[in-house]
Write a protein that holds these residues in place. Structure first.
Motif, PDB file in Angstrom:
ATOM      1  N   TRP A 137       0.806  -1.221   0.000  1.00 41.89           N
ATOM      2  CA  TRP A 137       0.000   0.000   0.000  1.00 41.89           C
ATOM      3  C   TRP A 137       0.838   1.269   0.000  1.00 41.89           C
ATOM      4  O   TRP A 137       0.311   2.370   0.028  1.00 41.89           O
TER       5      TRP A 137
ATOM      6  N   THR B  56       0.564   5.690  -0.111  1.00 40.82           N
ATOM      7  CA  THR B  56      -0.870   5.442  -0.006  1.00 40.82           C
ATOM      8  C   THR B  56      -1.653   5.807  -1.258  1.00 40.82           C
ATOM      9  O   THR B  56      -2.670   5.205  -1.541  1.00 40.82           O
ATOM     10  N   GLU B  57      -1.223   6.804  -1.994  1.00 37.94           N
ATOM     11  CA  GLU B  57      -1.925   7.205  -3.214  1.00 37.94           C
ATOM     12  C   GLU B  57      -1.334   6.472  -4.419  1.00 37.94           C
ATOM     13  O   GLU B  57      -0.151   6.583  -4.685  1.00 37.94           O
ATOM     14  N   GLN B  58      -2.145   5.722  -5.112  1.00 38.40           N
ATOM     15  CA  GLN B  58      -1.757   5.026  -6.341  1.00 38.40           C
ATOM     16  C   GLN B  58      -0.408   4.311  -6.239  1.00 38.40           C
ATOM     17  O   GLN B  58       0.525   4.598  -6.984  1.00 38.40           O
TER      18      GLN B  58
ATOM     19  N   TRP C  27       4.970  11.869  -4.458  1.00 36.50           N
ATOM     20  CA  TRP C  27       4.310  10.698  -3.892  1.00 36.50           C
ATOM     21  C   TRP C  27       4.271  10.612  -2.376  1.00 36.50           C
ATOM     22  O   TRP C  27       3.414   9.924  -1.832  1.00 36.50           O
TER      23      TRP C  27
ATOM     24  N   ASP D 174       3.837  11.697   1.597  1.00 34.19           N
ATOM     25  CA  ASP D 174       3.185  12.677   2.472  1.00 34.19           C
ATOM     26  C   ASP D 174       4.196  13.146   3.520  1.00 34.19           C
ATOM     27  O   ASP D 174       5.338  12.683   3.557  1.00 34.19           O
TER      28      ASP D 174
END
Length: 76
Positions: A29, A32-34, A59, A61
């Protein structure tokens, strides 16, 4: 916080690349985004510090950037 100011330099490049590679291999995962798209771009952009900085800005955070900064500090 200095997370946005975290920059991968030539001297910290290898530690950063190794840390990011381990995270990508260990967590399906992550980020977390894509994550699938992020992994593909990582393969293309891991070749030098400048490109890796661009990848991280896109990408990761703020929490992930803090972890990366800590990993680079611990490697020195």
């Amino acid at each position: 916080m200095a997370t946005r100011n975290t920059r991968i330099t030539e001297s910290s490049y290898e530690a950063a690349r190794e840390y990011l590679q381990r995270q990508l291999e260990a967590h399906s995962w992550w980020p977390t985004e894509q994550p699938g798209v992020a992994r593909q771009e990582f393969k293309l952009m891991q070749g030098d510090a400048r490109a890796l900085n661009v990848w991280c800005k896109k990408w990761l955070d703020s929490g992930q950037m803090r972890q990366l900064a800590k990993a680079m500090q611990n490697h020195d």
